[in-house]
Scaffold this active site. Structure first.
Site, PDB file in Angstrom:
ATOM      1  N   ASN A  11      -5.294  26.100  36.963  1.00 31.98           N
ATOM      2  CA  ASN A  11      -6.568  26.753  37.591  1.00 31.98           C
ATOM      3  C   ASN A  11      -6.680  26.441  38.716  1.00 31.98           C
ATOM      4  O   ASN A  11      -7.483  24.871  39.798  1.00 31.98           O
ATOM      5  CB  ASN A  11      -7.459  25.604  36.316  1.00 31.98           C
ATOM      6  CG  ASN A  11      -9.162  26.362  36.813  1.00 31.98           C
ATOM      7  OD1 ASN A  11      -9.437  26.695  38.027  1.00 31.98           O
ATOM      8  ND2 ASN A  11     -10.189  27.211  35.508  1.00 31.98           N
ATOM      9  N   HIS A  14     -11.215  26.240  42.099  1.00 32.38           N
ATOM     10  CA  HIS A  14     -11.758  25.142  43.104  1.00 32.38           C
ATOM     11  C   HIS A  14     -11.302  25.340  44.081  1.00 32.38           C
ATOM     12  O   HIS A  14     -11.620  25.270  45.228  1.00 32.38           O
ATOM     13  CB  HIS A  14     -12.128  23.814  42.611  1.00 32.38           C
ATOM     14  CG  HIS A  14     -12.608  23.405  41.705  1.00 32.38           C
ATOM     15  ND1 HIS A  14     -14.069  23.711  41.605  1.00 32.38           N
ATOM     16  CD2 HIS A  14     -12.855  22.739  40.196  1.00 32.38           C
ATOM     17  CE1 HIS A  14     -14.409  23.712  40.428  1.00 32.38           C
ATOM     18  NE2 HIS A  14     -14.039  23.314  39.404  1.00 32.38           N
ATOM     19  N   HIS A  56     -11.198  31.865  37.385  1.00 36.78           N
ATOM     20  CA  HIS A  56     -12.313  32.278  36.081  1.00 36.78           C
ATOM     21  C   HIS A  56     -12.901  33.370  37.099  1.00 36.78           C
ATOM     22  O   HIS A  56     -13.945  32.077  38.152  1.00 36.78           O
ATOM     23  CB  HIS A  56     -12.647  30.968  35.577  1.00 36.78           C
ATOM     24  CG  HIS A  56     -13.637  30.931  34.926  1.00 36.78           C
ATOM     25  ND1 HIS A  56     -14.896  30.325  34.159  1.00 36.78           N
ATOM     26  CD2 HIS A  56     -14.938  32.504  34.561  1.00 36.78           C
ATOM     27  CE1 HIS A  56     -15.683  30.899  33.999  1.00 36.78           C
ATOM     28  NE2 HIS A  56     -15.728  31.967  34.091  1.00 36.78           N
ATOM     29  N   ARG A  58     -16.401  34.444  37.482  1.00 38.67           N
ATOM     30  CA  ARG A  58     -17.950  34.553  37.166  1.00 38.67           C
ATOM     31  C   ARG A  58     -18.726  35.434  37.247  1.00 38.67           C
ATOM     32  O   ARG A  58     -17.912  36.033  38.433  1.00 38.67           O
ATOM     33  CB  ARG A  58     -17.912  33.141  37.421  1.00 38.67           C
ATOM     34  CG  ARG A  58     -17.574  31.442  36.804  1.00 38.67           C
ATOM     35  CD  ARG A  58     -18.180  30.545  37.272  1.00 38.67           C
ATOM     36  NE  ARG A  58     -18.615  29.972  36.453  1.00 38.67           N
ATOM     37  CZ  ARG A  58     -19.865  29.126  35.657  1.00 38.67           C
ATOM     38  NH1 ARG A  58     -18.566  29.015  35.574  1.00 38.67           N
ATOM     39  NH2 ARG A  58     -20.226  29.477  34.622  1.00 38.67           N
ATOM     40  N   ARG A  62     -19.055  32.720  42.146  1.00 38.18           N
ATOM     41  CA  ARG A  62     -19.159  31.272  42.725  1.00 38.18           C
ATOM     42  C   ARG A  62     -17.958  30.531  43.616  1.00 38.18           C
ATOM     43  O   ARG A  62     -17.721  30.637  44.532  1.00 38.18           O
ATOM     44  CB  ARG A  62     -19.873  30.216  41.916  1.00 38.18           C
ATOM     45  CG  ARG A  62     -19.237  29.492  41.185  1.00 38.18           C
ATOM     46  CD  ARG A  62     -19.987  28.115  40.052  1.00 38.18           C
ATOM     47  NE  ARG A  62     -20.747  28.728  39.823  1.00 38.18           N
ATOM     48  CZ  ARG A  62     -21.856  28.134  38.398  1.00 38.18           C
ATOM     49  NH1 ARG A  62     -20.577  26.736  38.475  1.00 38.18           N
ATOM     50  NH2 ARG A  62     -22.220  28.957  38.023  1.00 38.18           N
ATOM     51  N   GLU A  83      -9.934  33.806  32.779  1.00 38.87           N
ATOM     52  CA  GLU A  83     -11.244  33.280  32.813  1.00 38.87           C
ATOM     53  C   GLU A  83     -12.256  34.093  32.693  1.00 38.87           C
ATOM     54  O   GLU A  83     -12.925  34.642  33.458  1.00 38.87           O
ATOM     55  CB  GLU A  83     -11.190  31.977  32.461  1.00 38.87           C
ATOM     56  CG  GLU A  83     -10.684  30.497  32.122  1.00 38.87           C
ATOM     57  CD  GLU A  83     -10.991  29.528  32.553  1.00 38.87           C
ATOM     58  OE1 GLU A  83     -11.661  29.250  32.816  1.00 38.87           O
ATOM     59  OE2 GLU A  83     -10.550  28.696  32.545  1.00 38.87           O
ATOM     60  N   THR A 114     -17.804  25.097  32.576  1.00 44.22           N
ATOM     61  CA  THR A 114     -17.874  25.654  31.519  1.00 44.22           C
ATOM     62  C   THR A 114     -18.542  24.627  30.649  1.00 44.22           C
ATOM     63  O   THR A 114     -17.879  24.177  29.864  1.00 44.22           O
ATOM     64  CB  THR A 114     -16.673  26.606  31.339  1.00 44.22           C
ATOM     65  OG1 THR A 114     -16.286  27.466  32.127  1.00 44.22           O
ATOM     66  CG2 THR A 114     -17.422  27.677  30.051  1.00 44.22           C
ATOM     67  N   GLU A 164      -8.092  27.970  22.748  1.00 45.50           N
ATOM     68  CA  GLU A 164      -8.481  27.113  23.561  1.00 45.50           C
ATOM     69  C   GLU A 164      -9.522  25.750  23.456  1.00 45.50           C
ATOM     70  O   GLU A 164     -10.408  26.208  22.920  1.00 45.50           O
ATOM     71  CB  GLU A 164      -8.416  27.606  25.472  1.00 45.50           C
ATOM     72  CG  GLU A 164      -8.496  26.022  26.103  1.00 45.50           C
ATOM     73  CD  GLU A 164      -8.799  26.747  27.630  1.00 45.50           C
ATOM     74  OE1 GLU A 164      -7.872  27.287  28.245  1.00 45.50           O
ATOM     75  OE2 GLU A 164      -9.273  26.195  28.380  1.00 45.50           O
ATOM     76  N   HIS A 205     -10.248  21.166  29.806  1.00 42.87           N
ATOM     77  CA  HIS A 205     -11.098  21.348  30.624  1.00 42.87           C
ATOM     78  C   HIS A 205     -11.764  19.496  30.487  1.00 42.87           C
ATOM     79  O   HIS A 205     -11.257  18.473  29.514  1.00 42.87           O
ATOM     80  CB  HIS A 205     -12.892  21.029  29.653  1.00 42.87           C
ATOM     81  CG  HIS A 205     -13.738  21.518  30.720  1.00 42.87           C
ATOM     82  ND1 HIS A 205     -14.000  22.198  31.004  1.00 42.87           N
ATOM     83  CD2 HIS A 205     -14.569  20.466  31.051  1.00 42.87           C
ATOM     84  CE1 HIS A 205     -15.468  22.473  31.577  1.00 42.87           C
ATOM     85  NE2 HIS A 205     -15.888  20.866  31.712  1.00 42.87           N
ATOM     86  N   HIS A 228      -9.906  20.641  38.091  1.00 51.77           N
ATOM     87  CA  HIS A 228     -10.013  19.431  38.675  1.00 51.77           C
ATOM     88  C   HIS A 228      -9.212  18.612  39.260  1.00 51.77           C
ATOM     89  O   HIS A 228      -9.707  18.147  40.977  1.00 51.77           O
ATOM     90  CB  HIS A 228     -11.931  18.868  38.118  1.00 51.77           C
ATOM     91  CG  HIS A 228     -11.849  18.169  39.146  1.00 51.77           C
ATOM     92  ND1 HIS A 228     -12.218  17.470  39.326  1.00 51.77           N
ATOM     93  CD2 HIS A 228     -13.225  18.723  40.053  1.00 51.77           C
ATOM     94  CE1 HIS A 228     -13.598  16.550  39.946  1.00 51.77           C
ATOM     95  NE2 HIS A 228     -14.183  18.007  40.858  1.00 51.77           N
TER      96      HIS A 228
HETATM   97  N1  PXP Z   1      -9.736  25.879  30.542  1.00 47.45           N
HETATM   98  C1  PXP Z   1     -11.341  26.331  30.599  1.00 47.45           C
HETATM   99  C2  PXP Z   1     -11.464  27.362  29.408  1.00 47.45           C
HETATM  100  C3  PXP Z   1     -11.931  25.923  31.599  1.00 47.45           C
HETATM  101  O1  PXP Z   1     -12.919  27.157  31.709  1.00 47.45           O
HETATM  102  C4  PXP Z   1     -11.818  25.203  32.596  1.00 47.45           C
HETATM  103  C5  PXP Z   1     -12.505  25.434  33.241  1.00 47.45           C
HETATM  104  O2  PXP Z   1     -13.483  26.012  34.661  1.00 47.45           O
HETATM  105  C6  PXP Z   1     -11.023  24.255  32.594  1.00 47.45           C
HETATM  106  C7  PXP Z   1     -10.066  24.735  31.527  1.00 47.45           C
HETATM  107  C8  PXP Z   1     -10.063  23.523  33.299  1.00 47.45           C
HETATM  108  O3  PXP Z   1     -11.219  22.502  34.012  1.00 47.45           O
HETATM  109  P1  PXP Z   1     -10.996  20.832  34.470  1.00 47.45           P
HETATM  110  O4  PXP Z   1     -11.390  21.933  35.647  1.00 47.45           O
HETATM  111  O5  PXP Z   1     -11.265  20.212  34.287  1.00 47.45           O
HETATM  112  O6  PXP Z   1      -9.896  20.950  34.692  1.00 47.45           O
END
Ligand code: PXP
Length: 253
Positions: A11, A14, A56, A58, A62, A83, A114, A164, A205, A228
């Protein structure tokens, strides 16, 4: 028998968060030199072995912008997982861009990330309709849900092929051994239950370099989506080289 490795979805939201912190207006069009470019990050992640790229879009834009998603679609060679909230305009956008999959998530503007799972049981009709439209376009739908048996059943009834599981409660409970065990057991039961319904089980997440050990004990895992922790690790590993490079410029190198 060799076990099948769990896939890694990276992901990259960031990378765009960092860009938007400085270049909010220019980032909307991605038409000027603005850094970091999340597409460049995605390509490097693929070179390093990412099985797919997740982003994602959003509602408040953001981090990722529409143009980022379009450029990712044009550039990456693995799979694009978008996402998104169950929002009419974003559904139309997704159908136009055609990611390989979409992951439906709940969204609240004030949340940092999320924070909860999608309440599939409470919006079956709407989700079923989105799943059907995505199926018709050859896009797989995943539903981001809490590890709750009622939500797993509701997800199965929408026709979505994937779920998920939200690992956030587990990650937040990590430093309390008893609470962590409870959350891991919930995830395990939800994964077993989903597999019985023939749902593909992904999770994500709050997964990091420490808690991944326990996450990998879950059954039926297909793919983990991690953001993250990867971006944080990339910063730590990259800062030394970045400073050395700037020092070299100062010395005329
Ligand atoms: N999966 C989903 C559906 C999410 O919304 C997120 C956060 O954007 C993640 C995975 C990744 O989470 P993290 O950034 O905490 O690894």
């Amino acid at each position: 028998m060799m076990s099948v490795p769990v896939l890694l979805g990276v992901n990259i939201d960031h990378a765009a968060t960092l860009r938007q912190a400085r270049y909010r207006e220019a980032g909307r069009t991605c038409g000027q030199f603005v850094e970091p470019d999340p597409v460049a990050v995605a390509l490097l992640a693929e070179q390093a072995g990412a099985d797919g790229i997740t982003a994602h879009l959003r509602e408040d834009r953001r981090h990722m912008q529409e143009r980022d998603i379009e450029r990712l679609r044009e550039s990456i060679q693995t799979r694009l997982n978008l996402e998104m909230a169950c929002d009419k305009a974003i559904v139309e956008f997704a159908l136009g861009v055609r990611p390989d999959s979409v992951c439906l998530v709940p969204e609240k503007r004030e949340e940092i990330s999320t924070e909860g799972g999608l309440d599939v049981a409470a919006q079956q009709g709407r989700i079923r309709e989105i799943v059907a439209r995505m199926n018709g376009a050859g896009i797989a739908t995943s539903l981001f849900i809490a590890p709750d048996p009622a939500q797993v059943d509701a997800a199965g009834a929408t026709g979505a092929p994937w779920i998920e599981l939200h690992t956030g409660a587990f990650a937040n409970a990590y430093h309390d051994a008893a609470a962590r065990a409870v959350e891991l057991a919930r995830l395990r039961r939800a994964a077993e239950h989903a597999a019985q319904l023939d749902l593909v089980v992904n999770a994500g997440h709050g997964i990091n370099y420490v808690n991944i050990r326990e996450v990998l004990t879950l059954p039926h895992l297909h793919e983990l989506n991690i953001g993250h922790a990867l971006l944080a690790r990339a910063l730590l590993h990259g800062i030394g080289g970045a400073v050395r490079e700037m020092r070299a410029r100062l010395r005329g190198g």
